[in-house]
Scaffold this motif. Structure first.
Motif, PDB file in Angstrom:
ATOM      1  N   THR A 563       0.864  -1.188   0.000  1.00  0.00           N
ATOM      2  CA  THR A 563       0.000   0.000   0.000  1.00  0.00           C
ATOM      3  C   THR A 563       0.899   1.237   0.000  1.00  0.00           C
ATOM      4  OG1 THR A 563      -1.753  -1.128   1.235  1.00  0.00           O
ATOM      5  CG2 THR A 563      -1.790   1.290   1.215  1.00  0.00           C
ATOM      6  N   ILE A 564       0.788   2.033  -1.055  1.00  0.00           N
ATOM      7  CA  ILE A 564       1.564   3.275  -1.181  1.00  0.00           C
ATOM      8  C   ILE A 564       0.654   4.433  -0.795  1.00  0.00           C
ATOM      9  CG2 ILE A 564       2.775   4.835  -2.752  1.00  0.00           C
ATOM     10  CD1 ILE A 564       2.500   1.196  -3.681  1.00  0.00           C
ATOM     11  N   SER A 565       1.120   5.320   0.118  1.00  0.00           N
ATOM     12  CA  SER A 565       0.309   6.442   0.593  1.00  0.00           C
ATOM     13  C   SER A 565       1.044   7.753   0.347  1.00  0.00           C
ATOM     14  CB  SER A 565       0.007   6.302   2.094  1.00  0.00           C
ATOM     15  OG  SER A 565      -0.689   5.096   2.366  1.00  0.00           O
ATOM     16  N   ILE A 566       0.315   8.753  -0.134  1.00  0.00           N
ATOM     17  CA  ILE A 566       0.851  10.106  -0.321  1.00  0.00           C
ATOM     18  C   ILE A 566       0.024  11.034   0.568  1.00  0.00           C
ATOM     19  CG2 ILE A 566       1.201  11.998  -1.961  1.00  0.00           C
ATOM     20  CD1 ILE A 566       1.637   9.886  -4.121  1.00  0.00           C
ATOM     21  N   LYS A 580     -17.029  12.658  -4.131  1.00  0.00           N
ATOM     22  CA  LYS A 580     -17.061  12.879  -5.586  1.00  0.00           C
ATOM     23  C   LYS A 580     -15.790  12.414  -6.285  1.00  0.00           C
ATOM     24  CE  LYS A 580     -20.151  16.873  -5.258  1.00  0.00           C
ATOM     25  NZ  LYS A 580     -20.311  18.326  -5.518  1.00  0.00           N
ATOM     26  N   LEU A 581     -14.750  12.102  -5.510  1.00  0.00           N
ATOM     27  CA  LEU A 581     -13.498  11.662  -6.117  1.00  0.00           C
ATOM     28  C   LEU A 581     -13.652  10.282  -6.750  1.00  0.00           C
ATOM     29  CD1 LEU A 581     -10.938  12.732  -3.362  1.00  0.00           C
ATOM     30  CD2 LEU A 581     -11.622  13.985  -5.399  1.00  0.00           C
ATOM     31  N   PHE A 582     -12.916  10.047  -7.791  1.00  0.00           N
ATOM     32  CA  PHE A 582     -12.846   8.742  -8.466  1.00  0.00           C
ATOM     33  C   PHE A 582     -14.198   8.303  -9.018  1.00  0.00           C
ATOM     34  CE2 PHE A 582      -9.665   8.555  -4.934  1.00  0.00           C
ATOM     35  CZ  PHE A 582      -8.533   8.705  -5.730  1.00  0.00           C
ATOM     36  N   GLY A 583     -15.121   9.231  -9.255  1.00  0.00           N
ATOM     37  CA  GLY A 583     -16.402   8.886  -9.871  1.00  0.00           C
ATOM     38  C   GLY A 583     -16.265   8.878 -11.385  1.00  0.00           C
ATOM     39  N   ILE A 616      -7.631   2.174  -5.398  1.00  0.00           N
ATOM     40  CA  ILE A 616      -7.221   3.517  -4.971  1.00  0.00           C
ATOM     41  C   ILE A 616      -8.351   4.147  -4.162  1.00  0.00           C
ATOM     42  CG2 ILE A 616      -8.034   4.614  -7.102  1.00  0.00           C
ATOM     43  CD1 ILE A 616      -5.587   6.495  -6.857  1.00  0.00           C
ATOM     44  N   TRP A 617      -7.995   4.921  -3.110  1.00  0.00           N
ATOM     45  CA  TRP A 617      -8.989   5.607  -2.292  1.00  0.00           C
ATOM     46  C   TRP A 617      -8.332   6.823  -1.636  1.00  0.00           C
ATOM     47  CZ3 TRP A 617      -6.511   1.156  -1.038  1.00  0.00           C
ATOM     48  CH2 TRP A 617      -5.804   1.118   0.182  1.00  0.00           C
ATOM     49  N   ALA A 618      -9.121   7.588  -0.905  1.00  0.00           N
ATOM     50  CA  ALA A 618      -8.602   8.799  -0.269  1.00  0.00           C
ATOM     51  C   ALA A 618      -9.241   8.987   1.101  1.00  0.00           C
ATOM     52  CB  ALA A 618      -8.865  10.023  -1.143  1.00  0.00           C
ATOM     53  N   CYS A 629      -4.250   6.792  -1.143  1.00  0.00           N
ATOM     54  CA  CYS A 629      -3.623   5.474  -1.048  1.00  0.00           C
ATOM     55  C   CYS A 629      -3.992   4.635  -2.267  1.00  0.00           C
ATOM     56  CB  CYS A 629      -4.095   4.740   0.216  1.00  0.00           C
ATOM     57  SG  CYS A 629      -3.885   5.682   1.748  1.00  0.00           S
ATOM     58  N   PHE A 630      -3.047   3.793  -2.694  1.00  0.00           N
ATOM     59  CA  PHE A 630      -3.378   2.790  -3.708  1.00  0.00           C
ATOM     60  C   PHE A 630      -2.532   1.540  -3.448  1.00  0.00           C
ATOM     61  CE2 PHE A 630       0.393   3.012  -6.403  1.00  0.00           C
ATOM     62  CZ  PHE A 630       0.899   4.278  -6.106  1.00  0.00           C
ATOM     63  N   THR A 631      -3.044   0.419  -3.896  1.00  0.00           N
ATOM     64  CA  THR A 631      -2.369  -0.865  -3.666  1.00  0.00           C
ATOM     65  C   THR A 631      -1.786  -1.400  -4.960  1.00  0.00           C
ATOM     66  OG1 THR A 631      -4.413  -2.107  -4.022  1.00  0.00           O
ATOM     67  CG2 THR A 631      -3.922  -1.431  -1.771  1.00  0.00           C
ATOM     68  N   LEU A 632      -0.726  -2.211  -4.803  1.00  0.00           N
ATOM     69  CA  LEU A 632      -0.129  -2.945  -5.915  1.00  0.00           C
ATOM     70  C   LEU A 632       0.132  -4.378  -5.434  1.00  0.00           C
ATOM     71  CD1 LEU A 632       2.489  -0.377  -7.287  1.00  0.00           C
ATOM     72  CD2 LEU A 632       0.345  -1.061  -8.369  1.00  0.00           C
TER      73      LEU A 632
END
Length: 635
Positions: A563-566, A580-583, A616-618, A629-632
């Motif tokens: 999990t990479i987080s910024i 509303k993000l990622f819609g 990916i989420w926030a 955050c997003f996963t790989l």
């Protein structure tokens, strides 16, 4: 009770006798009543000939309205059916004019060429001339003036051959601006005067006003302003009653004339009148010319407030015109696709009808032969099964076409969004750069002012670079043209390169950038896509933070994935904004330095993470910063 129908000619004679000449002219001017009457007569007509005559008159009356388009194909079909090639070519030409007015020049040109071919086969000089005129006009719109003149000359010879003065008046009115564009002003003036002379003889008031107006435009281009104002005003007065768009176009020329003759107050008055009419019936092209002239007028006079007002109106109108042209272009593509599909269905329907007739003949013949009843029944049964199969296949094709239409509509919506972004967000920095260059050329910008503007330009151009990259990725994603090639690489180095790149961009405001990714971590993913995701998320963090705010990149290792987080210490988001993000829609807000965005970066990031089999989420709170955050998956 039997209903009796009068032939079209008798109906119009009856109307003419019933109403005096002046009254009948007033009725014809009331186009709504005339159109309703013609529509009633068409719907009540029994024969194809009556229907064709009434329908042709109907589309002639409502030619400039959007409702005319749906009646033209039926008029063309009826004319083709009863072999009235004159009306077939005439309605093809008129439908072409309708498409030309919608700026669908390619579709219009096809119809003109089809009308020309029909007219040549049937040796109809008048319709040949009109088709050549229309083709010449398309070439004129495309700035192919030599080719345009050839078509107008060919049309002139056709009208002269049969002495058709009405056609010659149209021909000379269209040929005049072509000659003017080629620098043949004297010849252009002689030609437009011939058109005026013909229309004066015929008493055609509207076309006479148009020809005189075109002569005035030609004279103005030659620098002769003394004798043109009355003709322009006459078209303006006519337009106020019958055609608002022509009135606005006339006002454009009145503004230009009064500026040229230094009658500034009158020019301002006409510009204000045009703005009022523009609210009733928009006409972006003429208003763009008016706004440009008024902006330049106030700019030259040093009136910064008014010049800025008209510059804003000019930008707004250009955006409207750009969006309208894109819409018309996409509408042209849709119309072409629908026409192709309708033609395919029509051919298939004709085959089915032919098959039905054949089946009826066979059935009738077999009924006369008693001893062949069994054979007739067998053939009929097999034909029936085949028809059911054909209907099922046709239904499947219809469903397929409907699905394709829905997909086309979705793609058109996506294209509208992309073109809207291009038209709005790419223009601003270029306008700023253009304005700065103009000020430098006019020596109105000092060295200190120039240097103060450089960071703003740098930021805007940097925004455009990121926007273009995102648009390219988005369009490839929507057209399913992205290939995923996984490889192993060092995640720490990828993050470090992105931090280094962005620290020199227009988004950097002195924030503290920290990379806590372990230097030994090797991941397997699509490297280019991952670089874009990290850059978009870091850009987003820079956009919503201030000087000395900390932005960190961290990694957490789970059993099957990373999990990479910024995270940032920026302004944060509300629950409503977070939802509303990622819609499916573009969502964006202004940054801490009023940076503008499109919301495209987060949508692309979602797509690219998904292609790398991740999520990916926030997380965010107002005033407490945000974490994306997003996963790989592990290799």
């Amino acid at each position: 009770m039997k209903t009796y129908h009068l032939p079209p000619l008798i109906v119009f004679i009856f109307i003419f006798l019933l109403f005096p000449k002046g009254s009948f002219g007033n009725i014809l001017n009331d186009k709504i009543n005339v159109a309703d009457s013609l529509l009633f007569l068409y719907q009540d007509a029994e024969s194809d000939r009556e229907k064709l005559n009434f329908l042709s008159e109907l589309v002639k009356v409502i030619h400039y309205s959007d409702s005319a388009q749906k009646y033209y194909p039926e008029a063309i079909r009826l004319a083709h059916k009863i072999k009235d090639h004159d009306l077939e070519a005439q309605n093809l030409n008129r439908l072409g004019v309708y498409y030309r007015n919608m700026n669908l020049q390619e579709e219009a040109l096809k119809l003109y060429e089809e009308a020309l071919e029909i007219s040549k086969k049937n040796n109809n000089p008048v319709q040949i001339g009109h088709s050549l005129n229309n083709i010449g006009q398309i070439y004129f719109y495309r700035d192919l003036f030599e080719e345009s003149l050839e078509y107008y000359k060919a049309a002139e010879s056709q009208f002269l051959k049969v002495g058709n003065k009405e056609g010659l008046a149209y021909n000379y009115t269209g040929m005049s601006p072509v000659l003017g564009a080629l620098g043949k002003n004297k010849e252009a003036l002689d030609i437009i005067n011939k058109a005026i002379e013909i229309r004066q003889e015929q008493g055609n008031e509207r076309q006479l006003l148009v020809s005189k107006f075109n002569r005035s435009v030609l004279l103005m281009s030659m620098g002769e302003f003394n004798s043109v104002e009355d003709d322009i005003k006459n078209l303006y007065q006519y337009g106020l009653t019958y055609d608002i768009i022509r009135a606005i176009h006339a006002l454009e020329k009145l503004v230009e004339l009064n500026i040229a003759t230094r009658n500034v107050n009158q020019a301002i008055k006409y510009a204000e009148e045009a703005k009022i009419l523009h609210q009733q019936r928009p006409n972006s092209e003429s208003m763009i010319e008016i706004y440009e002239m008024m902006y330049q007028l106030y700019f030259d006079r040093g009136n910064t407030t008014e010049s800025k007002k008209y510059l804003a109106l000019l930008d707004q109108e250009k955006e409207i015109l750009s969006a309208e042209r894109i819409k018309n272009y996409l509408a042209g593509l849709t119309i072409k696709k629908q026409k192709d599909e309708i033609a395919a269905l029509s051919r298939e329907n004709e085959l089915m009808q032919a098959n039905q007739k054949f089946k009826m003949y066979i059935t009738f013949a077999l009924m006369l032969l008693a001893f062949s009843l069994f054979i007739a029944f067998s053939i009929y049964y097999r034909s029936y099964k085949k028809e059911i199969h054909n209907i099922r296949v046709l239904k499947e094709k219809q469903n397929q076409i409907e699905c394709q239409a829905a997909e086309l509509n979705r793609l058109n919506i996506e294209k509208d969004k992309i073109f809207s972004i291009l038209a709005h967000d790419l223009k601003a920095p270029l306008d700023s750069l253009w304005g700065m260059v103009k000020l430098m050329n006019e020596e109105n910008l000092s060295q200190e002012e120039f240097e103060s503007y450089l960071p703003i330009l740098s930021q805007n151009l940097g925004n455009n670079s990121m926007l273009l990259e995102n648009l390219l990725i988005w369009s490839r994603s929507q057209m399913r043209g992205m290939n995923t090639e996984f490889s192993k690489f060092n995640l720490f180095k990828v993050v470090e390169q992105s931090l280094s790149f962005l620290s020199g961009s227009g988004y950097y405001k002195g924030q503290v950038l920290e990379n806590y990714i372990p230097k030994s971590i090797e991941i397997e993913a699509e490297k280019t896509m991952l670089e874009i995701v990290i850059r978009n998320l870091l850009t987003n963090a820079l956009k919503f933070t201030n000087e000395n705010d900390k932005i960190t990149v961290t990694l957490e290792e789970e059993e099957n994935f990373y999990t990479i987080s910024i995270s940032d210490q920026g302004i944060g988001m509300t629950e409503a904004g977070l939802s509303k993000l990622f819609g499916n829609d573009f969502y964006s807000t202004s940054g801490t330095h009023k940076e503008k965005g499109t919301g495209l970066g987060l949508l692309i990031s979602k797509e690219l993470v998904k292609k790398n089999k991740g999520e990916i989420w926030a997380k965010s709170q107002i005033g407490s910063g945000s974490t994306f955050c997003f996963t790989l998956p592990k290799s």
